[in-house]
Scaffold this motif. Structure first.
Motif, mmCIF file in Angstrom:
data_model
loop_
_atom_site.group_PDB
_atom_site.id
_atom_site.type_symbol
_atom_site.label_atom_id
_atom_site.label_comp_id
_atom_site.label_asym_id
_atom_site.label_seq_id
_atom_site.Cartn_x
_atom_site.Cartn_y
_atom_site.Cartn_z
ATOM 1 N N PRO A 1 0.832 -1.217 0.000
ATOM 2 C CA PRO A 1 0.000 0.000 0.000
ATOM 3 C C PRO A 1 0.854 1.250 0.000
ATOM 4 O O PRO A 1 2.083 1.192 0.121
ATOM 5 C CB PRO A 1 -0.765 -0.132 1.318
ATOM 6 C CG PRO A 1 0.191 -0.856 2.218
ATOM 7 C CD PRO A 1 0.914 -1.837 1.317
ATOM 8 N N LEU B 1 -6.430 -1.064 4.211
ATOM 9 C CA LEU B 1 -6.080 -1.789 2.985
ATOM 10 C C LEU B 1 -7.258 -2.652 2.590
ATOM 11 O O LEU B 1 -7.875 -3.308 3.437
ATOM 12 C CB LEU B 1 -4.821 -2.631 3.208
ATOM 13 C CG LEU B 1 -4.260 -3.371 1.987
ATOM 14 C CD1 LEU B 1 -2.742 -3.433 2.068
ATOM 15 C CD2 LEU B 1 -4.848 -4.755 1.825
ATOM 16 N N SER C 1 -5.665 1.172 -0.952
ATOM 17 C CA SER C 1 -5.360 1.630 0.405
ATOM 18 C C SER C 1 -5.916 3.035 0.609
ATOM 19 O O SER C 1 -6.166 3.768 -0.356
ATOM 20 C CB SER C 1 -3.855 1.595 0.686
ATOM 21 O OG SER C 1 -3.152 2.573 -0.060
#
Lengths: 114, 115
Positions: free
Chosen positions: B25, B32, B94
Motif C-alpha cells: 500500500p 487496505l 489503500s
C-alpha cells in the motif's frame, strides 16, 4: 442483487459536447458516492465524490449530481475530451456503519470522438 | 510519490494449485482493501484491514480465500485449491484510514488465470 446499477454499458459523444453517465442504487444506507475512471491494464482512479448531505459537487469539468429521493446520481463531463475515453465506475459506501467497503456498478465505457 | 503496487502483474496457474498475491500500500495508509474484478463486472469487495486486523472479511467467497497483513503494511491474498472460476483481476486499494470519506487508491491489479 445489484445494489449499484449502471444501465448503460457504453456511451459515445463528440469532443466538446457534454457526457452524462448515470447510476442508480437501491440501498438507502449508502451515504457516500464516488466515481472512478479506469484505463485498460490500470487500476481504477478516483475522479470525484459526493456525500449524501449534498446534491451537487463540482471539480473542474466534472460535476456529480445526487438525487436521494430517486436514488440516482449522474456524472457530467463538459466539455468532453478524447482523453476522457475510459470505463467509468460508480461506487457507493455506507460509511457511517464503520465499513468503508465500496460497492461498484458494472461500469460505463465512454468514448469521446475527436 | 509511490502508489499502490501489486505483484505479480500476471499469474497463470493450474486448477488445484495454491497462489499468493501481494499488495504494497501507499506508505502511511492504515486501511487496505482487496477487491476482485471479473470480466464485464465492477470490482467486488473481498476484505479490508485496519492496521493488522481484518475488520471486514464478509466478501471472501469461501474458506479457500485468506488474507493477512502481519505488520500493518504489506498484505498477501492467499487462494488454496484454485478453481477456474477464481480467474479475475485482483485489485488492492489503500486509504489513510477507515473513517468516512477517505479516497481509496487502487493498484494496477494482478490478473489471475486458472487453467
Amino acid at each position: 442483487d445489484q445494489q449499484v446499477k449502471q444501465n448503460s454499458p457504453s456511451l459515445s459523444v463528440q469532443e466538446g459536447r457534454i457526457s452524462i453517465l448515470n447510476c442508480d442504487y437501491t440501498n438507502s444506507m449508502f451515504d457516500y458516492f464516488l466515481w472512478y475512471k479506469k484505463y485498460p491494464a490500470e487500476g481504477p482512479t478516483f475522479l470525484i465524490s459526493i456525500s449524501s448531505i449534498k446534491d451537487k459537487n463540482e471539480d473542474g469539468r466534472f460535476t456529480v449530481f445526487l438525487n436521494k429521493s430517486a436514488k440516482h446520481l449522474s456524472l457530467h463531463i463538459v466539455p468532453s475530451q478524447p482523453g476522457d475515453s475510459a470505463v467509468y465506475f460508480c461506487a457507493a459506501s455506507a460509511g457511517q456503519g464503520g465499513s468503508e467497503k465500496l460497492v461498484f456498478g458494472k461500469g460505463t465505457k465512454l468514448t469521446v470522438n475527436p | 510519490g509511490a502508489g499502490v503496487s501489486q505483484t505479480p502483474s500476471n499469474k497463470v496457474t493450474e486448477k488445484g494449485k495454491y497462489v499468493e498475491l501481494r499488495c504494497d500500500p501507499i506508505s502511511g495508509h492504515t486501511a487496505l482493501y482487496w477487491y476482485r474484478q471479473s470480466l464485464g463486472q465492477g470490482p467486488e469487495f473481498l476484505i479490508y484491514f485496519q492496521g493488522t486486523g481484518a475488520a471486514d472479511d464478509s466478501g471472501l467467497p469461501n474458506d479457500r480465500f485468506f488474507a493477512v497483513r502481519p505488520e500493518g503494511s504489506v498484505s498477501t491474498l492467499k487462494i488454496q485449491r484454485t478453481e477456474r472460476g477464481d480467474s479475475a483481476v485482483y485489485l488492492c486499494a489503500s486509504s489513510l484510514s477507515t473513517s468516512s470519506y477517505n479516497e481509496q487508491f487502487f493498484g494496477p491489479g494482478t490478473r489471475l488465470t486458472v487453467l
